[in-house]
Design a protein around this motif. Structure first.
Motif, PDB file in Angstrom:
ATOM      1  N   GLU A  90       0.951  -1.195  -0.216  1.00 20.78           N
ATOM      2  CA  GLU A  90      -0.086   0.093  -0.052  1.00 20.78           C
ATOM      3  C   GLU A  90       0.804   1.236  -0.049  1.00 20.78           C
ATOM      4  N   SER A 141     -15.615   1.788  -1.636  1.00 28.70           N
ATOM      5  CA  SER A 141     -14.385   1.446  -2.196  1.00 28.70           C
ATOM      6  C   SER A 141     -14.478   1.549  -3.832  1.00 28.70           C
ATOM      7  N   ARG A 155     -13.174   0.507  -7.341  1.00 28.57           N
ATOM      8  CA  ARG A 155     -12.801  -0.949  -7.846  1.00 28.57           C
ATOM      9  C   ARG A 155     -11.730  -0.814  -8.960  1.00 28.57           C
ATOM     10  N   ASP A 156     -10.771  -1.518  -8.745  1.00 29.18           N
ATOM     11  CA  ASP A 156      -9.670  -1.252  -9.980  1.00 29.18           C
ATOM     12  C   ASP A 156      -9.711  -2.600 -10.723  1.00 29.18           C
ATOM     13  N   SER A 177      -9.673   5.458  -9.227  1.00 30.10           N
ATOM     14  CA  SER A 177      -8.577   4.574  -8.487  1.00 30.10           C
ATOM     15  C   SER A 177      -7.429   5.130  -7.991  1.00 30.10           C
ATOM     16  N   ALA A 225      -4.895   3.201  -1.113  1.00 33.69           N
ATOM     17  CA  ALA A 225      -4.928   1.821  -1.343  1.00 33.69           C
ATOM     18  C   ALA A 225      -5.699   1.299  -0.320  1.00 33.69           C
ATOM     19  N   ARG A 250      -9.342   0.754  -1.569  1.00 36.83           N
ATOM     20  CA  ARG A 250      -9.391  -0.521  -2.569  1.00 36.83           C
ATOM     21  C   ARG A 250     -10.395  -1.355  -2.256  1.00 36.83           C
ATOM     22  N   GLN A 296      -5.368  -8.693  -6.331  1.00 38.51           N
ATOM     23  CA  GLN A 296      -4.963  -7.714  -7.116  1.00 38.51           C
ATOM     24  C   GLN A 296      -3.515  -8.089  -7.485  1.00 38.51           C
TER      25      GLN A 296
END
Lengths: 484, 993
Positions: B826, B847, B849-850, B874, B878, B881, B889
């Motif tokens: 992070e 959150s 969303r990546d 994004s 972190a 996330r 991820q």
């Protein structure tokens, strides 16, 4: 006490290495703990493993475990002689195998017609027909077979093998996963994640034939500014600057290890595409794997040519990876248990889904066994065929079968396994093991494989959250009868 | 370094923890069970005859059990080895009889030891005495130790403890690091972000001797602090935002817990309250937002959706799923707060720590009423109070109505009751029983005036005569007929799947509320219009208790021949709960729906008229008017309540679940499930039922709750919270103080932070740990602890090694220097965004969303590679996330981020080629290298100037001339973006001195 004794007698076995996860240090320590013959605790018979996983629950009674009684009783009301809990409504009438069985090989093993390609290599295979699981839930069944635990949070079997045996080629991942490219099975990457083991033991998902077969192997397409020259000169500059930084901070080996990791990354960029390139394979080899069909596109409906192409291609890639020192390859057949079925969860129609999947699997697996044998690699490569559970000998009222965690089949070949052998029969219907008190569990299969790799499954442990964890939990016995 | 530094620590302690075997040829003394006999059993027998297996009922791991024997009787006769079955079988020549079977035989010497032991009377220490929990350091009462006297005048307590230990070991402390090093260290440690060059220069130039302390205060007061330290906490509690297991469904409402943790840390919430809220916030702090959101702790871990939603508790598989679920509650609670491996006592008594199997199931009983589920609450306490007031008012009005109606029934001599029954009967669907496929059911929403639609694809454009929609029937909340039928809606036809073009409206009920239809079908004429797609859109949803939804049993489309051509065709919807078989999109066209009401509308109207007449006769005009007024008041209150609907928030927490189908929860009563001891964890063999409680033999705290018989499930959790936060709990404060130390130094005083039991490690500085733990207990302030630690001389030492000390303590266990920190995933990601000038510091909320989700309706595929790294959403920290379990991820995973499926008390630290590839090639990394270049481009006219800026931003210092020139030469040839990519890959960027 030398370092090797230190490690082995420290109660944690190799566990302590988990902390020393640096490239150089890991190798040094691990090598110190390993025997000269490559085993950890005793002389190994095998060096590599291929695990073939049929996601969704492959039917033992239709493929490998012939039950004449089912043929006789076909269509009659299923009488299990006890109360049965089915996952759905799987207690319809007895349903005979969807394919005819006949004997193959010198051993005369009965196989369903749909897996007849395996007939050519059946004398290399040992079948276990009395496997039992814990529940009929896909997620738990899958995790149990892949990690030895029915809940997430534990390393995959390949992670343990990588951890115990180390890398034979640092330019490639030690544990490679070839997922069904149509989607991940239950639990996704939990089936091969390293959990509490260091990240380098995690299964590296590889998608052969795609532009970036390994995550981030090459710069992202959007970064047009990166060229081959800028990349190479950049890493040279990086190394130079990092060396100056490290020199002024003596005694921290991590700084050197990180410099080395960039060298290895560059080597992997060359090694991985070469390993995955099938263009140099001969026509004979492609034919052996059924990859000579000449088709570029496939029908919309599930069909055997397409399934052969998918599965056998992964088998061929696996062979190339094994040749180049990859320790453990896991090949998946079947995606998530959705619709239309591209997995083995045949609640509706066994013939429709199992037919093409099983034929494709059999072509690929048979070719892999034959090919490894031709190359002299079969003798020290173990092949394990498995699935999360079997399917009921009764129907669900129609053409499908419900989950059967009470009994299913595994088979193994190569790597010190006694071929042409059948272990642990199931009962007359394939509903439960014939000897219910002495079934085979995943722990026993895992223990046996580790044993063949020169590892005592009770000694390969890692302390995590206060518990000495191992692949086989607190269970498992080596199945001596399976070993040559 | 790690290899020399970390490994031997583990090894040394492992060796210390295992008693050394006794030499074999000692002068004769009585054979002792623990010392001499048990090792022999352990080597040969325990794998089958131990706590795990106990084949034939025989255990040889405890003397008492050896004396007791097995299923077939005694195995030893004390004093008579020749008559002891044990000796007979181990010494037998026949391999079929001999024990252990198929394994190595016992040696003659081992057999002789066993014989002597038996002949001497099979003596040994009493098992009961042996398990004295007070024997272990971490179970001893916590007392504030005396701080060692130091010759230095201004030394802090921490330094005094550390320096005393250094002296004892012959080590010398390291000098203080430079201000430039300290500010970078402090920033990453406390807020997880790099200081800006301006902040660095200001601090370096600050003449004030209190500048360091002021910086510490500033950083601890920064909202960024909670974002940094919440991540440590979320690692521990294995927080994730999807269920995990099969069909890994998202938990869109998990984030309030993440925000709760950030907020609590920033507010420096008293630690005992922080604990209490996470176990029983709803009970101990009712009416507070934190009291609800904190319960996300219980729900943080993975959950087997299929094992709950498709398998009822009556089935074995359903029982297993729920057992695993409770196991996670228990392990998470005791592991996080007490650092004990209580879950080891699931199958048998704990092998090393004083935790009985019964204790483990007592803890399960604490949580046996709850499940993981969404809970709706008021995000604003003022609105919450107002709502409660309105609901109370509605309750009173309802009571008045009931009273008048009851009066009317009585006065009518029950004629009214009869006619009401007839009416109720008449509204029921004609077909009975209703099919298990109820229909389609949308996701629940917090607002009523949100559009939701369902759509059927006829496969081709077909001429339609009329379209019918049929209401559902569900006994949920006694709603029955017409469940989920929209208040306002329309039906449209189109050949465009998106309904953007060529839309024909065939029914419009959007202007006023449609009267409750019961199960009566709604028909819309289509007048021979052709269309491939039919869409029914609700513009005002049906209300439930706290939320809104849409449900429809069947959508039919008839051609001129009267054939339903929609049957079996594909149905889609804006969203759907997809909980087969009851609720799923495909039910919309399955041909199954509750039948219409038993009586036709005119007859129903007649009955209603008759009822009204009876009421009037019974209670008169005045009574009727009063009733109407009260009913109007209910409508008015409902309307006011509806205004507050938007202020409701939903959090995914551990609480009572009320559901239908297989996942029913404990429903309206919230009655705890009965919990039994399960031998070997086997759900099919429940043993003795247990009462809720905690671990019984921790000294100083009573693990028996003594709750009254009529206690609620919440009382159980509150009792557990009290037990955990009891000032006399010897573990709670030590465990947390150790964690805080660990995150500051990279290693805890106890290097097994989640195991303070006998398999764990000893503290390197026991008095220091107790000092810190006492401080925590006294002030309940984590920030105070931070400040104590980071202002110590010990913390401020340089991280460089020195040979003399390294020879004695190479791995720096005694803290003669600071440890160089390798940044976590992070911190690396946030730093990349920060130096590129792209980091968005928006705090809190759902959150980002990546990834892109494909196939959300069945098993969502979380496709990270499809996400655009330029997506500004994004570019937040972190911590915000969206954390998926089934597919981590890839960039974060390569950098050793925590796996949300397991409790991560300490992250692995690896350096792999895959990590190098991620840093070099990952789309976010290379995109940010480009932005970094754009940013530094403006700072100067030459590449040398620009690269100077780049190094300042990334490393907080000026480059050396050599570095600057090398980077500038490279930038000239390959461009700034490539040069910035190199900077982001520097060792110095990811290692903090």
């Amino acid at each position: 006490m030398n370092r090797r004794d230190f490690l082995i007698h420290s109660g944690g076995g190799l566990g302590s290495i988990a902390l020393a996860s640096l490239l150089g240090a890991d190798r040094l320590l691990a090598d110190a703990a390993r025997r000269a013959d490559g085993g950890l605790h005793h002389k190994p018979k095998a060096k590599r493993v291929v695990q073939l996983f049929m996601a969704g629950g492959a039917s033992h009674v239709d493929l490998f475990d012939f039950k004449p009684e089912l043929v006789k009783q076909h269509g009659k009301e299923a009488d299990f002689g006890e109360k049965v809990e089915a996952f759905q409504n799987g207690l319809g009438p007895w349903l005979k195998p969807l394919w005819d069985f006949k004997p193959y090989g010198k051993c005369g093993k009965q196989l369903g017609e749909v897996v007849s390609p395996l007939g050519d290599v059946v004398d290399e295979i040992a079948f276990i027909h009395n496997m039992i699981g814990k529940t009929g839930v896909h997620s738990q069944g899958t995790l149990l077979q892949t990690t030895g635990f029915n809940r997430p949070g534990f390393p995959g079997m390949g992670c343990w093998a990588s951890y115990g045996l180390g890398s034979a080629n640092q330019n490639l991942p030690t544990f490679v996963v070839l997922p069904d490219h149509r989607g991940l099975a239950s639990n996704g990457t939990k089936n091969w994640d390293s959990a509490f083991l260091p990240a380098q033991h995690q299964g590296a998902a590889i998608y052969p034939g795609t532009k970036t077969p390994i995550e981030d192997l090459f710069p992202d397409d959007r970064a047009k500014f990166i060229t081959r020259d800028s990349d190479k000169a950049g890493i040279d500059l990086l190394t130079q600057l990092n060396r100056e930084h490290a020199t002024s901070r003596p005694g921290d080996e991590r700084l050197d290890a990180r410099i080395k990791s960039y060298e290895l990354a560059a080597k992997m960029q060359l090694a991985a595409p070469e390993a995955l390139d099938l263009s140099k394979e001969t026509k004979e080899t492609l034919k052996l794997y059924g990859l000579d069909h000449g088709k570029g596109t496939f029908d919309k409906e599930i069909n055997p040519v397409e399934e052969t192409d998918y599965f056998a291609r992964k088998c061929l890639v696996a062979r190339r990876l094994l040749e180049r020192g990859v320790r453990f390859v896991q090949i998946w057949s079947g995606n998530d248990n959705g619709f239309p079925r591209r997995n083995w969860d045949s609640h509706e129609d066994v013939k429709r889904d199992h037919g093409p999947l099983a034929y494709g699997m059999a072509r690929g697996a048979a070719a892999l066994i034959a090919d490894l044998k031709r190359l002299g690699l079969l003798e020290d490569t173990i092949i394990l065929w498995t699935t999360e559970f079997g399917r009921m000998p009764s129907s669900q009222g129609g053409k499908g079968r419900d989950h059967n965690p009470y009994c299913f089949t595994n088979w193994l070949a190569g790597g010190g396994i006694k071929g042409g052998y059948t272990h642990g029969p199931s009962d007359a219907f394939g509903y439960k093991p014939a000897d219910r008190k002495n079934p085979t569990e995943v722990y026993d299969v895992h223990a046996t494989i580790l044993h063949l790799l020169g590892i005592d499954h009770t000694k390969l442990t890692v302390r995590h959250n206060g518990i000495d964890r191992r692949l086989t939990d607190v269970h498992g016995h080596v199945i001596a009868e399976l070993i040559k | 370094m790690l290899f020399r530094c970390a490994v031997p620590v583990t090894l040394v302690f492992a060796l210390l923890a295992v008693p050394a075997p006794m030499p074999a040829a000692d002068p004769p003394k009585p054979v002792d069970f623990e010392r001499d006999v048990k090792p022999i059993f352990a080597k040969h027998c325990i794998s089958c005859h131990g706590a795990e297996k106990a084949k034939s009922g025989l255990r040889l791991d405890r003397r008492a059990n050896v004396l007791k024997g097995g299923d077939f009787g005694k195995v030893i006769v004390p004093g008579k080895s020749a008559d002891s079955r044990l000796i007979v079988v181990v010494a037998h020549d026949d391999p079929d009889v001999r024990m252990p079977p198929k394994k190595q035989r016992l040696t003659a010497a081992e057999i002789a030891t066993l014989q002597t032991w038996i002949d001497e009377g099979a003596k040994g220490p009493d098992d009961a005495i042996k398990v004295n929990p007070a024997d272990w350091w971490s179970f001893k009462p916590l007392k504030k130790p005396v701080v060692p006297v130091s010759r230095e005048p201004k030394v802090s307590a921490i330094d005094a403890f550390v320096q005393a230990k250094l002296k004892e070991k012959g080590l010398t402390p390291s000098p203080e690091a430079s201000r430039r090093t300290l500010i970078r260290r402090l920033y990453f440690d406390l807020i997880g972000l790099p200081p800006t060059p301006e902040e660095v220069e200001a601090f370096v130039a600050d003449k004030n001797p209190k500048a360091y302390e002021a910086l510490v205060d500033k950083l601890l007061a920064s909202p960024r602090y909670g974002e940094r330290w919440a991540r440590h906490w979320l690692d521990l509690v294995h927080f994730g935002e999807t269920h995990g297991y099969d069909k890994d469904q998202p938990r869109p409402n998990a984030w309030p817990y993440r925000d709760y943790v950030i907020r609590s840390l920033n507010e420096d919430k008293p630690y005992n309250r922080f604990i209490t809220e996470q176990i029983a916030g709803d009970v101990v702090y009712p009416g507070t937002v934190g009291g609800i959101e904190a319960l996300g702790f219980l729900a943080a871990g993975p959950w087997d959706f299929i094992g709950h939603a498709e398998v009822p508790e009556s089935k074995i598989d359903g029982k297993v799923a729920r057992h695993l679920d409770r196991d996670d509650f228990v392990a998470n609670t005791i592991g996080t707060f007490m650092g004990l491996t209580v879950h080891c006592a699931q199958c048998h008594n704990h092998k090393f720590d004083p935790i009985a199997q019964e204790d483990y199931y007592r803890l399960q009983a604490v949580f046996s009423a709850i499940d993981r589920t969404d809970k709706t609450y008021d995000a604003d306490p003022i609105i919450g109070a107002k709502r409660a007031e309105l609901e109370q008012k509605k309750k009173i009005t309802t009571r008045l109505i009931t009273a008048i109606e009851g009066d009317a029934r009585k006065r009518s001599n029950d004629e009214l009751t009869r006619i009401e029954q007839q009416l109720a009967e008449a509204a029921k669907p004609a077909n009975s029983p209703k099919p298990p496929e109820f229909g389609y059911h949308s996701q629940l929403g917090a607002k009523q005036d949100v559009e939701k639609w369902v759509q059927v694809d006829l496969g081709a454009s077909i001429k339609l005569d009329h379209v019918v929609i049929k209401p559902c029937h569900d006994d949920f909340n006694n709603i029955g007929a017409g469940f989920g039928f929209p208040l306002r809606f329309k039906i449209e036809l189109s050949d465009d799947v998106t309904f953007k073009t060529g839309v024909v409206l065939i029914a419009d009920e959007t202007r006023k509320d449609f009267p409750k239809p019961g199960t009566a079908a709604y028909t819309a004429k289509a007048d021979n219009k052709s269309a491939r797609y039919i869409r029914a859109t609700a513009t005002k949803l049906a209300p439930r208790q706290n939320d809104y939804m849409l449900a429809i049993a069947e959508l039919e489309a008839f051609d001129a021949d009267g054939k339903n051509i929609a049957k079996g065709k594909a149905a889609t919807a804006l969203d759907s709960i997809e909980a087969g078989p009851r609720w799923r999109k495909s039910n919309l066209t399955d041909g199954l729906a509750p039948g219409g009401p038993k009586l036709a509308a005119p007859e129903l109207a007649k009955l209603t008229e008759r009822r009204d007449a009876i009421v009037k006769a019974a209670i008169g005009e005045k009574g009727v008017a009063e009733l109407a007024e009260l009913r109007a008041e209910i409508t008015k209150t409902d309307a006011e309540l509806a205004k507050f609907a938007g202020s409701k928030r939903t959090a995914y927490v551990g609480t009572i679940h009320t559901g239908g189908g297989a996942f029913a929860g404990t429903g309206a009563t919230g009655k705890p499930r009965s919990i039994h001891i399960l031998p070997r964890g086997d759900v099919t063999k429940p043993g003795k039922e247990v009462a809720p409680g905690a671990i019984s033999s921790i000294p100083g705290i009573n693990g028996t709750f003594s709750l009254p018989p009529n206690h609620t499930e919440g009382d159980r959790r509150a009792a557990l919270a009290r037990w955990l936060t009891d000032a006399n709990n010897p573990l709670t404060w030590r465990v947390m103080a150790n964690r805080v130390w660990q995150y500051h130094f990279g290693r805890g005083i106890v290097d097994s932070p989640n195991d303070f039991g006998k398999m764990g490690q000893f503290p390197t500085h026991p008095e220091l740990l107790d000092y810190l733990a006492s401080e925590l207990r006294e002030h309940q302030s984590i920030k105070k602890l931070h400040k104590l630690i980071v202002t110590s001389t010990t913390y401020k030492q340089v991280s460089t090694s020195n040979e003399a000390n390294a020879k004695i303590d190479e791995d720096n266990r005694f803290v003669w220097r600071q440890n160089r920190r390798k940044l976590e995933a992070e911190a690396v990601r946030d730093s990349i965004l920060a130096v590129a000038g792209k980091l968005d510091l928006t705090a809190g909320g759902p959150s980002f969303r990546d990834f892109i989700v494909e196939k959300p309706e069945h098993s969502p595929h979380y496709q990270y590679h499809l996400h655009d790294p330029e997506d500004v959403k994004s570019h937040r920290r972190a911590i915000y996330r969206f954390v998926v379990r089934s597919k981590q991820q890839p960039f974060m995973a390569a950098l050793d981020c925590a796996d949300p499926s397991l409790a991560v008390e300490k992250r692995n630290e690896t350096l792999t080629p895959q990590q190098a590839l991620a840093m070099l090639n990952n789309k976010l990394a290379v995109t940010m290298a480009k932005h970094f270049a754009e940013r530094v481009e403006k700072f100067g006219t030459t590449d040398a100037e620009r690269m100077t800026t780049a190094v300042r931003l990334a490393l907080g210092r000026d480059p050396t001339a050599k570095e600057r020139d090398a980077l500038a030469v490279y930038a000239k040839e390959h461009g700034l973006a490539n040069a910035c990519r190199v900077v982001l890959n520097l060792n110095e960027f990811v290692f903090v001195d």
